[in-house]
Design a protein around this motif. Structure first.
Motif, short mmCIF file in Angstrom:
data_model
loop_
_atom_site.label_atom_id
_atom_site.label_comp_id
_atom_site.label_asym_id
_atom_site.label_seq_id
_atom_site.Cartn_x
_atom_site.Cartn_y
_atom_site.Cartn_z
N ASP A 88 -1.72 5.28 10.42
CA ASP A 88 -1.79 6.43 9.51
C ASP A 88 -2.60 6.05 8.27
OD1 ASP A 88 -1.37 8.57 7.92
OD2 ASP A 88 0.80 8.67 8.21
N PRO A 89 -3.71 6.71 8.01
CA PRO A 89 -4.53 6.30 6.86
C PRO A 89 -3.95 6.71 5.51
CG PRO A 89 -5.47 8.21 7.90
CD PRO A 89 -4.31 7.83 8.74
N LEU A 90 -3.08 7.72 5.50
CA LEU A 90 -2.62 8.26 4.22
C LEU A 90 -1.85 7.24 3.39
CD1 LEU A 90 -2.74 10.78 2.54
CD2 LEU A 90 -0.61 11.51 3.56
N PRO A 91 -0.86 6.53 3.98
CA PRO A 91 -0.13 5.56 3.14
C PRO A 91 -1.05 4.49 2.55
CG PRO A 91 1.07 5.94 5.15
CD PRO A 91 -0.24 6.62 5.30
N LEU A 130 -3.18 2.14 -2.28
CA LEU A 130 -4.31 1.76 -3.12
C LEU A 130 -4.15 2.37 -4.52
CD1 LEU A 130 -6.55 -0.01 -2.20
CD2 LEU A 130 -8.00 1.98 -1.97
N THR A 131 -3.81 3.67 -4.55
CA THR A 131 -3.58 4.34 -5.84
C THR A 131 -2.43 3.70 -6.59
OG1 THR A 131 -4.10 6.31 -4.58
CG2 THR A 131 -3.38 6.63 -6.84
N GLY A 186 6.66 12.87 7.16
CA GLY A 186 5.23 12.77 7.42
C GLY A 186 4.38 13.73 6.61
N THR A 187 4.87 14.19 5.47
CA THR A 187 4.05 15.05 4.62
C THR A 187 4.42 14.80 3.18
OG1 THR A 187 3.45 17.31 4.10
CG2 THR A 187 5.71 16.94 4.78
#
Lengths: 111, 634
Positions: A66-69, A74-75, B193-194
């Motif tokens: 999952d790229p979002l985490p 990073l933030t 997941g959101t």
């Protein structure tokens, strides 16, 4: 599972360090450890076992992590560094005024 | 799609990074940009409110970038979600900071201004982002922008030990709270997941899990700390007085309110629908009531005027939190629940106006006298009539004296708490009694006999730059008190409706199942007694009559009575006449009888405010643990 446990162990270790250490620099280091635990937790949540890098061009099937985490971490790291720098620069000023880094000496404001 | 929601944030952020560059060119240019950005923002937020209200207060969802890569309606990007409550908060944040910005042009002349402008604008950008965003992680980022700039601003005068110590404590506590919030966000993301708050609410409604409840406990503990609620309020009384007065106005007026807003948004819009929140509501009511008592009581025992105001902020925010907690509890009389929420939101607005006004005017006094001790401020009302009038007006507003705005919102809260639970109602009234003690001393001090320091310094009212914002805020406070229907009907009620209908917050999600209905939503309809039996005109009339009466008595009494000399001997039982200076009653002694009565409680509370950072951190972890144990595990 191991990663989650490590993450929570880091967070607990950090919080315990903040509560039981008296030296301001050690408290800040403990804060940083707790933050690292949170980052590790986020990364662990996004991980898929056997997953590839999440790049759409040339994608050949199979699971992707999952790229979002990763973006979140990073933030969060950048924010953490800002807090760390601010805290350490304040510690310098505390030492200038109080001549000590012991938090139990930092008690002129009370009541 | 209109780009209005993001405009305010962009204006603040751009100006924040432009000002230090322009400062190199010329100071006035940087000042111009600073003022232009802060003064134009209330206009932008008013336009946003108009757009919202013209569309019957349906939430505006603004997606940063395209809605999704494949024409999905499933939210992937960061969204800003503006409903009536967000817009209400955004208007408060931008208007109060515009007034404070105007004031700081004159006030901060002697300090390093280029850093100040940037930090000020970053603080504003963070707060505005927090109230407008619809994304949980984005909320965290804006929270950190707000927090880091406020740490820096508290420690702004780093050559003073007080600022450094307060900043250090605030920073460590705030960072631990932020870490707890980050962990909770990670848990929520792992669960659902959101990160879009509306979607989280939808998911939680359909699949409530224990982990999500643990996450809520962390979010609440973190945001209550940012809001300065008992038992995690200790940093506030140190940090707010240590900052420059303009920043104290922002911190007390806005930053803690934004923390409360975030807690409310998460409790109502995300988690309210999923479960029975009775226990959680009660917890919030209890910490709110504890804040009312502790904050207002300790305010009465401070000699430092800014510390008095800071403690009073804890107490007044306690009212807001109590109101929010009452409306969370299902099964309460719906009218009481609506009145509680109306009162809480209106009090939030009123306290922002009043505390900003108090900190600005007190700042002008402190600036000209060079001390914050109430004991040395005797008789300053004669030298600085305008400033003192504003201070005393603000004090009356916070106490809740009619016909000022503080009275209206407190009245709503008294009614709501009394219907909800008589004990909480009694605490609400008791808090007002305590704050009367605290601010009553200000009246004695400011109107009393002239102190030597005042005579030596001969302070004057500040110039135009500083007077205009004070007068503006004072006028707002009087206007909201006499015509409360304007803000209540125009802003507060739509905001309350937005909080009470989390279904509309998630209605834009085009997911299977359609629009959600809320299980514990009070039935619609207008509350019959939002203002209770209070008619502003009657109170104004009573006020005018009593002033006329006072003037009449004053004119009737004989003039030229000798106060010293043979005539007074009869009253002195043969004692020598005392020197008047020695007879001067310090402001702290006026309430001696009251102080003796509550001495043991105050001493116990003062022992808890020991100044030890470790103890403060323990309290934060304690609150977190209690929230998890009582609510997360159930």
């Amino acid at each position: 599972m191991m990663v989650y446990l490590t993450a929570f162990a880091l967070i607990m270790l950090g919080i315990a360090g903040m509560l039981f250490r008296r030296n301001l620099l050690k408290i800040i280091m403990a804060l940083s450890v707790a933050d690292s635990g949170a980052y590790l937790l986020l990364i662990a949540i996004g991980y898929r076992s056997g997953g590839t890098a999440p790049i759409l061009t040339g994608y050949e099937g199979g699971p992707m992590v999952d790229p979002l985490p990763q973006a979140l971490v990073l933030t969060a790291i950048v924010i953490g560094v800002c807090v760390l720098i601010m805290a350490v620069s304040l510690v310098v000023n505390v030492y200038r005024h109080y001549g000590t880094l012991d938090v139990s000496e930092l008690r002129r404001l009370r009541g | 799609m209109s780009h209005l929601p993001i405009c305010g944030i962009v204006v603040y952020l751009t100006a924040a990074f432009l000002t230090p560059l322009l400062y190199k060119a010329h100071r006035r240019v940087a000042e111009g940009v600073f003022l232009a950005s802060t003064l134009s923002n209330p206009v932008l937020q008013t336009l946003l409110i108009l757009e919202l209200s013209s569309n019957s207060w349906k939430p505006i969802v603004y997606t940063l970038g395209a809605a999704g890569p494949y024409e999905w309606t499933y939210p992937i990007r960061i969204v800003l979600e503006v409903d009536a409550l967000s817009a209400f908060m955004a208007l408060i944040v931008t208007s109060i900071s515009a007034a404070v910005a105007l004031f700081s042009i004159g006030y901060m002349e002697e300090d390093g201004l280029q850093k100040y402008y940037t930090l000020f604008l970053l603080l504003d950008a963070g707060m505005l982002g927090m109230v407008l965003t619809g994304d949980l992680f984005n909320l965290y980022v804006f929270l950190e922008i707000t927090s880091i700039s406020s740490y820096a601003l508290v420690a702004f005068r780093k050559h003073q030990w007080e600022a450094v110590e307060a900043g250090m404590k605030y920073m460590i506590m705030g960072s631990l709270a932020s870490t707890i919030i980050l962990v909770s966000i990670a848990l929520l993301y792992g669960e659902y997941g959101t990160l879009t708050m509306a979607q989280l609410g939808w998911q939680y409604r359909h699949h409530p899990t224990g982990m999500a409840r643990v996450a809520l406990a962390g979010l609440l503990a973190g945001f209550l700390m940012k809001g300065g609620i008992v038992p995690v309020h200790m940093w506030l009384a140190d940090a707010h007085p240590a900052a420059p007065s303009t920043i104290s106005a922002l911190l007390s007026g806005l930053v803690i309110k934004v923390g409360i807003y975030s807690a409310a948004r998460i409790a109502y819009s995300v988690f309210w629908m999923g479960t029975d929140v009775r226990l959680l509501g009660w917890l919030v009511v209890v910490v709110g009531a504890a804040s009312i008592i502790v904050g207002n009581l300790l305010a009465g025992f401070q000699r430092d005027i800014k510390r008095l105001l800071a403690y009073s902020s804890i107490g007044q925010v306690g009212y807001v939190v109590t109101g929010l907690g009452i409306a969370l509890i299902p099964g309460v009389n719906p009218e009481a629940s609506r009145a509680a929420l109306d009162g809480a939101l209106f009090h939030l607005l009123n306290h922002a106006v009043l505390k900003a006004m108090l900190f600005l005017s007190v700042g002008a006094i402190v600036h000209s006298l060079g001390t914050r001790d109430i004991g040395y401020m005797g008789g300053i009302a004669k030298r600085m009539p305008l400033t003192s009038a504003v201070v005393l007006l603000g004090a009356m507003g916070i106490i809740g004296a009619p016909p000022l705005n503080g009275f209206v919102s407190k009245w709503m809260l008294y009614e709501a708490t009394a219907i909800f639970n008589p004990i909480i109602g009694a605490i609400a009234v008791l808090g007002t009694a305590f704050s009367t003690v605290a601010y009553g001393r200000l009246f004695y001090a400011l109107l009393g006999r002239e102190s030597r320091l005042v005579a030596d310094r001969s302070p004057r009212d500040p110039g135009l730059w500083m007077s205009v914002p004070m007068i503006f805020l004072a006028a707002a406070s009087v206007l909201f008190g006499i015509l409360p229907r304007i803000p209540v009907v125009g802003l507060v009620r739509p905001a309350r409706a937005a909080l009470l209908s989390p279904g509309s917050y998630t209605s834009w999600l085009k997911v299977a199942g359609g629009i959600l209905s809320s299980p514990n939503l009070p039935p619609a309809g207008q509350p019959i007694s939002v203002f209770g039996s209070w008619v502003p005109a009657v109170f104004l009339l009573v006020f005018a009559i009593s002033i006329a009466f006072f003037l009449l008595i004053r004119n009737l009494s004989a003039s030229g009575v000798r106060t010293v000399g043979e005539g007074v001997k009869a009253f002195l039982s043969g004692e020598d006449e005392r020197d008047f200076e020695a007879l001067q009653l310090p402001g702290t002694s006026v309430v001696w009888g009251f102080a003796e009565a509550v001495k043991s409680l105050v001493n116990a509370l003062k022992r808890e405010h020991s100044g030890d950072l470790t103890v403060y951190l323990f309290w934060l972890i304690f609150l977190y643990a209690v929230l998890i144990l009582l609510w997360g595990g159930a």
